[in-house]
Design an enzyme around this catalytic site. Structure first.
Site, PDB file in Angstrom:
ATOM      1  N   ARG A  12       0.766  -1.215  -0.050  1.00  0.00           N
ATOM      2  CA  ARG A  12      -0.083   0.024  -0.063  1.00  0.00           C
ATOM      3  C   ARG A  12       0.866   1.437   0.126  1.00  0.00           C
ATOM      4  O   ARG A  12       1.719   1.514   0.926  1.00  0.00           O
ATOM      5  CB  ARG A  12      -0.917   0.008   1.340  1.00  0.00           C
ATOM      6  CG  ARG A  12      -0.274  -0.074   2.453  1.00  0.00           C
ATOM      7  CD  ARG A  12      -1.564  -0.347   3.396  1.00  0.00           C
ATOM      8  NE  ARG A  12      -1.092   0.043   4.928  1.00  0.00           N
ATOM      9  CZ  ARG A  12      -0.546  -0.936   5.651  1.00  0.00           C
ATOM     10  NH1 ARG A  12      -0.435  -2.199   5.149  1.00  0.00           N
ATOM     11  NH2 ARG A  12      -0.206  -0.664   6.935  1.00  0.00           N
ATOM     12  N   ARG A  70       1.596  -4.217   3.721  1.00  0.00           N
ATOM     13  CA  ARG A  70       2.693  -3.020   4.109  1.00  0.00           C
ATOM     14  C   ARG A  70       3.248  -2.133   3.287  1.00  0.00           C
ATOM     15  O   ARG A  70       3.121  -2.067   2.060  1.00  0.00           O
ATOM     16  CB  ARG A  70       3.933  -4.120   4.638  1.00  0.00           C
ATOM     17  CG  ARG A  70       5.125  -3.078   4.906  1.00  0.00           C
ATOM     18  CD  ARG A  70       6.456  -4.056   5.412  1.00  0.00           C
ATOM     19  NE  ARG A  70       7.521  -3.356   5.506  1.00  0.00           N
ATOM     20  CZ  ARG A  70       8.685  -3.645   5.850  1.00  0.00           C
ATOM     21  NH1 ARG A  70       8.943  -5.209   6.375  1.00  0.00           N
ATOM     22  NH2 ARG A  70       9.899  -2.862   5.745  1.00  0.00           N
ATOM     23  N   HIS A  71       3.486  -0.898   3.853  1.00  0.00           N
ATOM     24  CA  HIS A  71       4.086   0.237   2.988  1.00  0.00           C
ATOM     25  C   HIS A  71       5.392  -0.291   2.628  1.00  0.00           C
ATOM     26  O   HIS A  71       6.629  -0.234   3.369  1.00  0.00           O
ATOM     27  CB  HIS A  71       4.317   1.425   3.918  1.00  0.00           C
ATOM     28  CG  HIS A  71       2.873   2.123   4.106  1.00  0.00           C
ATOM     29  ND1 HIS A  71       1.918   2.428   3.271  1.00  0.00           N
ATOM     30  CD2 HIS A  71       2.279   2.380   5.433  1.00  0.00           C
ATOM     31  CE1 HIS A  71       0.982   2.959   3.971  1.00  0.00           C
ATOM     32  NE2 HIS A  71       1.000   2.774   4.961  1.00  0.00           N
ATOM     33  N   VAL A  72       5.752  -0.854   1.496  1.00  0.00           N
ATOM     34  CA  VAL A  72       7.125  -1.219   0.805  1.00  0.00           C
ATOM     35  C   VAL A  72       7.002  -1.116  -0.336  1.00  0.00           C
ATOM     36  O   VAL A  72       5.947  -1.399  -1.253  1.00  0.00           O
ATOM     37  CB  VAL A  72       7.263  -2.825   1.508  1.00  0.00           C
ATOM     38  CG1 VAL A  72       6.166  -3.538   0.740  1.00  0.00           C
ATOM     39  CG2 VAL A  72       8.682  -3.238   1.317  1.00  0.00           C
TER      40      VAL A  72
END
Length: 309
Positions: A12, A70-72
């Site tokens: 995300r 996950r923010h990745v």
């Protein structure tokens, strides 16, 4: 029966509606019995080679079916010998995303337990109350490149050049969207994004739209709205727009692809040429319009091809 993708990754993008979607996923995981794997790491999107290998190993060994979020920045599982999962994501107008993040870091949202003092306790008062116009017009680092080059690396990947504003990162991001993402939606048309997710990934997203429209859920969603946002001057917005030219080229590309996808599945879109400046803070209707007939291609065959990539 379409093949059931048992590995889905939602890497995300920050301030693109992801907290709303994660709220929905928590409800859906209990309802449909899939494994929702979330991460408490919110500020480490770029990983070393060893960190990539470790994360991919951890994700790949999760109980299936899983949806990992996950923010990745994009991870290439096949590079490390893993099975490439189905990727999904959502982006939004780049300047609106930047402004939402700017004020969220300073003032948080309506959820009292996660207010701005908890999120950024070390931020000095003069920085917290820095006027957005001053930040942009006087070229503060937070309002300049490379900080403004934010969305593209989520799709370009972990290569160092993915962090450099330019054509190389842009083209690689477009290629990954085409080859590795089942769907990249735009936040301005969130209801249609949810409709397509329900169509493409029913084992995960069945009934998502009815849950999203439920008044009780809407109340929860309202708590994640950033507070104290102000609109910069037209001059400042124009400067931001020029600094984010690659971000806008990517955004318009994704928007066009999303509208083509909607048309393929019978959802109308009024596709207009990109305006010389983005239309900031003009709310767009989220309701789905009447379907149209389009039999250019067998929808199920197209979806099956995507799953087999």
């Amino acid at each position: 029966v379409l093949p059931f993708p048992s590995q889905v990754v939602y890497n995300r993008v920050g301030k693109c509606g992801s907290r709303t979607v994660v709220l929905l996923l928590r409800i859906l995981s209990e309802k449909h019995g899939f494994n929702l794997v979330t991460s408490d790491i919110h500020n480490k999107t770029r990983l070393t080679k060893n960190e990539q290998m470790e994360l991919i190993k951890n994700i790949s060994t999760a109980e299936q079916p899983y949806l990992f979020t996950r923010h990745v920045h994009f991870l290439n599982f096949s590079r490390f010998g893993g099975d490439q999962p189905v990727y999904i994501n959502i982006i939004r107008d780049p300047v609106n995303r930047f402004l939402s993040n700017y004020f969220f870091r300073r003032f948080g949202d309506w959820r009292g337990e996660q207010n701005h003092m908890i999120r950024t306790p070390n931020m000095k008062q003069e920085e917290r109350y820095l006027d957005i116009n001053v930040c942009i017009l006087e070229n503060y680092p937070e309002c300049s490149n490379p900080r403004l080059f934010y969305i593209i690396p989520y799709f370009c990947g972990q290569h160092p050049r993915c962090r450099e504003p330019g054509e190389w990162a842009l083209e690689r991001a477009k290629l990954n969207v085409n080859e590795n993402f089942l769907l990249v939606g735009i936040l301005e048309e969130l209801e249609d994004v949810l409709l397509l997710l329900e169509r493409f990934l029913p084992h995960y997203f069945k009934d998502v739209l009815s849950i999203y429209k439920n008044p009780e859920h809407r109340k929860l969603g309202n708590l994640t709205v950033t507070v104290k946002k102000t609109v910069p001057s037209p001059e400042a917005i124009q400067i931001l727009y020029q600094r984010m030219k690659y971000e806008y080229e990517f955004y318009y590309y994704v928007k066009e692809q999303f509208h083509l996808l909607k048309r393929k599945f019978g959802l109308k879109s009024h596709i207009r040429k990109p305006s010389p400046r983005p239309e900031f803070f003009i709310p767009s209707p989220l309701e789905t319009e009447e379907p149209i007939n389009d039999e250019e291609e067998d929808d199920e065959k197209w979806l099956e091809d995507i799953y087999k990539r």
